[in-house]
Design a protein around this motif. Structure first.
Motif, PDB file in Angstrom:
ATOM      1  N   GLN A  79     -26.807  48.883  -1.135  1.00 28.10           N
ATOM      2  CA  GLN A  79     -27.340  47.958  -0.143  1.00 28.10           C
ATOM      3  C   GLN A  79     -27.020  46.440  -0.588  1.00 28.10           C
ATOM      4  O   GLN A  79     -26.703  46.078   0.374  1.00 28.10           O
ATOM      5  CB  GLN A  79     -28.790  48.362   0.175  1.00 28.10           C
ATOM      6  N   PHE A  82     -23.197  46.066   0.258  1.00 24.98           N
ATOM      7  CA  PHE A  82     -23.017  45.922   1.758  1.00 24.98           C
ATOM      8  C   PHE A  82     -23.710  44.388   2.217  1.00 24.98           C
ATOM      9  O   PHE A  82     -22.995  43.718   3.131  1.00 24.98           O
ATOM     10  CB  PHE A  82     -23.624  47.107   2.436  1.00 24.98           C
ATOM     11  N   THR A  83     -24.716  44.053   1.614  1.00 26.08           N
ATOM     12  CA  THR A  83     -25.435  42.823   2.209  1.00 26.08           C
ATOM     13  C   THR A  83     -24.702  41.601   1.645  1.00 26.08           C
ATOM     14  O   THR A  83     -24.481  40.781   2.626  1.00 26.08           O
ATOM     15  CB  THR A  83     -26.900  42.814   1.730  1.00 26.08           C
ATOM     16  N   LYS A  86     -21.626  41.429   4.060  1.00 28.68           N
ATOM     17  CA  LYS A  86     -22.037  40.932   5.425  1.00 28.68           C
ATOM     18  C   LYS A  86     -21.543  39.400   5.631  1.00 28.68           C
ATOM     19  O   LYS A  86     -21.332  39.063   6.780  1.00 28.68           O
ATOM     20  CB  LYS A  86     -23.278  41.279   5.800  1.00 28.68           C
ATOM     21  N   SER A  93     -16.284  41.721   6.068  1.00 30.17           N
ATOM     22  CA  SER A  93     -18.069  41.879   6.647  1.00 30.17           C
ATOM     23  C   SER A  93     -17.922  43.155   7.498  1.00 30.17           C
ATOM     24  O   SER A  93     -19.285  43.467   7.390  1.00 30.17           O
ATOM     25  CB  SER A  93     -17.900  40.866   7.770  1.00 30.17           C
ATOM     26  N   VAL A  94     -17.009  43.779   7.880  1.00 30.37           N
ATOM     27  CA  VAL A  94     -17.127  45.064   8.546  1.00 30.37           C
ATOM     28  C   VAL A  94     -17.702  46.210   7.555  1.00 30.37           C
ATOM     29  O   VAL A  94     -18.668  46.815   8.191  1.00 30.37           O
ATOM     30  CB  VAL A  94     -15.863  45.557   8.991  1.00 30.37           C
ATOM     31  N   TYR A  96     -20.083  45.851   5.756  1.00 31.36           N
ATOM     32  CA  TYR A  96     -21.754  45.919   6.041  1.00 31.36           C
ATOM     33  C   TYR A  96     -22.187  47.138   6.954  1.00 31.36           C
ATOM     34  O   TYR A  96     -23.253  47.585   6.428  1.00 31.36           O
ATOM     35  CB  TYR A  96     -22.070  44.418   6.727  1.00 31.36           C
ATOM     36  N   TYR A  97     -21.415  47.564   7.769  1.00 32.52           N
ATOM     37  CA  TYR A  97     -22.032  48.561   8.598  1.00 32.52           C
ATOM     38  C   TYR A  97     -22.122  49.999   7.712  1.00 32.52           C
ATOM     39  O   TYR A  97     -22.757  50.768   8.293  1.00 32.52           O
ATOM     40  CB  TYR A  97     -21.067  48.858   9.899  1.00 32.52           C
ATOM     41  N   PHE A  98     -21.655  50.222   6.619  1.00 30.78           N
ATOM     42  CA  PHE A  98     -21.987  51.374   5.723  1.00 30.78           C
ATOM     43  C   PHE A  98     -23.347  51.181   5.128  1.00 30.78           C
ATOM     44  O   PHE A  98     -23.759  52.321   4.833  1.00 30.78           O
ATOM     45  CB  PHE A  98     -20.984  51.352   4.533  1.00 30.78           C
ATOM     46  N   PHE A 100     -25.701  51.567   7.069  1.00 35.99           N
ATOM     47  CA  PHE A 100     -26.191  52.574   8.042  1.00 35.99           C
ATOM     48  C   PHE A 100     -26.210  53.895   7.536  1.00 35.99           C
ATOM     49  O   PHE A 100     -26.916  54.837   8.144  1.00 35.99           O
ATOM     50  CB  PHE A 100     -26.004  52.346   9.242  1.00 35.99           C
TER      51      PHE A 100
END
Length: 140
Positions: A79, A82-83, A86, A93-94, A96-98, A100
């Motif tokens: 996390q 990914f943050t 972002k 930046s794409v 980041y959606y991992f 989820f």
């Protein structure tokens, strides 16, 4: 530096200062931090230990990157990665959606790499010493 003196407008990345993979990751973040968002602290440093204690981590057992945003907002493991991504521009930046994806999936992969990072990438005897141009990015 104390916790109260940490820059309020920056996100603090705590990293393993003797890990070659972590050092490469810090260099990657610096290169792509076009908005000057991030500051860096070695987990092994006094300030790194203060931050970990402040948020309730046992500094001797942590095997993770930590992204410290504020007293009430911080991220670890996948996390945190990914943050961080972002806040980059462009394609990175794409990723980041991992965030989820289920944590048990992303953190299992993260833990696998973390367990093997010294074997695969090596370890330093000393923490990274930044160049004079980069010293402003590192807190102590």
């Amino acid at each position: 530096m104390t916790i109260e003196e940490l820059p309020k407008n920056k996100k603090i990345v705590l990293f393993d200062g003797v890990c070659n993979l972590c050092d490469t990751s810090v260099q990657f973040i610096i290169k792509h931090d076009k908005k000057d968002i991030f500051r860096f602290v070695s987990i092994q440093s006094d300030l790194g230990k203060k931050i970990q204690n402040h948020i309730g981590f046992n500094s001797s057992k942590i095997d993770s990157i930590i992204l410290f945003v504020s007293d009430t907002e911080y991220y670890t493991k996948a996390q945190a990665v990914f943050t961080i991504l972002k806040d980059f521009n462009g394609l990175f930046s794409v990723f980041y959606y991992f965030v989820f994806l289920p944590k048990f999936v992303t953190n299992t992969l993260y833990d696998f790499v973390a367990r093997n990072r010294y074997k695969w990438y090596g370890k330093k005897d000393l923490c990274l010493i930044p160049t004079s141009e980069l010293k402003v990015k590192f807190l102590s």
